[in-house]
Design an enzyme around this catalytic site. Structure first.
Site, short mmCIF file in Angstrom:
data_model
loop_
_atom_site.label_atom_id
_atom_site.label_comp_id
_atom_site.label_asym_id
_atom_site.label_seq_id
_atom_site.Cartn_x
_atom_site.Cartn_y
_atom_site.Cartn_z
N ARG A 164 0.84 -1.21 0.00
CA ARG A 164 0.00 0.00 0.00
C ARG A 164 0.88 1.26 0.00
NH1 ARG A 164 -2.36 -3.77 -0.93
NH2 ARG A 164 -4.34 -4.55 -0.09
N SER A 236 -11.30 -0.12 3.05
CA SER A 236 -10.42 -0.43 4.18
C SER A 236 -9.78 0.84 4.70
CB SER A 236 -9.33 -1.42 3.75
OG SER A 236 -9.91 -2.65 3.38
N GLU A 332 -4.95 3.70 6.11
CA GLU A 332 -4.72 3.55 4.67
C GLU A 332 -5.22 4.75 3.90
OE1 GLU A 332 -5.96 0.34 1.21
OE2 GLU A 332 -5.55 -0.38 3.24
#
Length: 336
Positions: A164, A236, A332
């Site tokens: 990520r 998320s 995130e």
């Protein structure tokens, strides 16, 4: 020529459905638009690139310029044997690109079906799901560097992809505007079905094929995740934490059945959703915000929440996970 709107409402431009306003909102199509825009930009004025707004949390009104990509072309650049290089404009809806590839029998991104957002954001976040990541297929990223007033093409290696993560979230954060991404796809794909729920669903649909993988992934995501059009969210909210194998083994002894995955280099990846669930947060609501009842990684806006409300909830969750497991979970989503 780029377009300009003043005092642009952002409520419909972020999937969290947070009310906010941008002082200026500029739509651009290519490098020439950006060269002209930055030539006119007053010195010191802040700017931010906002694509589909699916991984962004507005924390207040933005006193600067929002740049919004309008480049929506998909084109085959070249074919070399089984490999097909496809250039995708930064403003293309990611799932539209996945559908385009699957319809043409080109594999590589089918496991990333139904991920919301624009294609230009895929390399920034190095989006991933079900055993696949954007980095697996990115060949190069074309972007404009305002400080240098030039367009550059960065190879996948130069993008320095991580979990990520990418150079666009680090050294080039706030210093690059992505114009397009070239993806390397295959006309003879190798299917990635190491996730049991995807593999079993594909079997139910009739066996391995690009179409069945895409359908399986799409169905599973729709079952697990709330629709942003109905319930504000950014998917998320937290990353899965990567910890030392020693800590992972210690926790596994204390909590039998805890999901844990090898991450290489003496590291293990834990499931943030499992940690949050064990802290009792799954399905809990505090005022206008809460944790989704089916997926503990997802924070939701039930209506009327502010960015500060969401951040306050996230802070409580992170604190509880750290206190109980000795593990830090990072956000995130990007803050605007």
């Amino acid at each position: 020529m780029y377009t300009i709107e003043e005092n642009k409402p952002l409520l419909g431009l972020n999937s969290f459905r947070i009310a906010a306003t941008a002082r200026r909102f500029v739509g651009f199509c290519g490098g020439d638009d950006l060269k002209a825009f930055f030539a006119d930009l007053p010195a010191g004025e802040p700017w931010y690139v906002l694509g589909g707004g699916n991984n962004v949390l507005p924390t207040g009104d933005y006193d600067g310029t929002i740049l919004h990509p309008l480049c929506r072309d998909i084109a085959v650049e070249r074919r070399e044997g089984d490999t097909v290089s496809v250039r995708v404009g930064a403003g293309v809806e990611w799932d539209d690109f996945v559908a385009w590839a699957v319809q043409r029998g080109l594999g590589g991104v089918e496991n990333l079906s139904a991920i919301p957002g624009y294609a230009g954001a895929a390399p920034v976040q190095n989006i991933g799901a079900y055993g696949a990541e954007a980095k697996d297929t990115v060949e190069c990223v074309e972007c404009y560097l305002p400080d240098e007033r030039r367009i550059v093409s960065l190879s996948a290696e130069a993008c320095r992809f991580g979990y990520r993560d990418s150079v666009f979230k680090r050294e080039l954060r706030g210093r690059a505007v992505i114009l397009s991404v070239v993806f390397r796809l295959s006309s003879r794909p190798r299917f990635a079905l190491r996730y049991g729920d995807v593999a079993s669903r594909v079997r139910e649909l009739g066996g391995e094929s690009l179409e069945n993988i895409r359908r399986a992934v799409t169905d599973i995501r729709q079952e697990k995740l709330p629709d942003p059009a109905v319930l504000g969210n950014a998917g998320s909210f937290f990353k899965n934490p990567v910890v030392s194998c020693a800590l992972a083994e210690k926790l596994a002894r204390e909590y039998p059945g805890m999901p844990c995955y090898e991450a290489g280099d003496g590291l293990s990846k834990l499931a943030a959703g499992w940690l949050i669930d064990r802290c009792g947060w799954k399905g809990r609501r505090e005022g206008a915000v809460g944790v989704h009842e089916r997926q503990a990684l997802v924070l939701v806006n039930y209506g009327g929440a502010s960015g500060a409300d969401v951040l306050a909830l996230a802070g409580k969750i992170r604190s509880d996970v750290r206190e109980r497991f000795g593990v830090s979970i990072d956000m995130e989503v990007n803050l605007l």
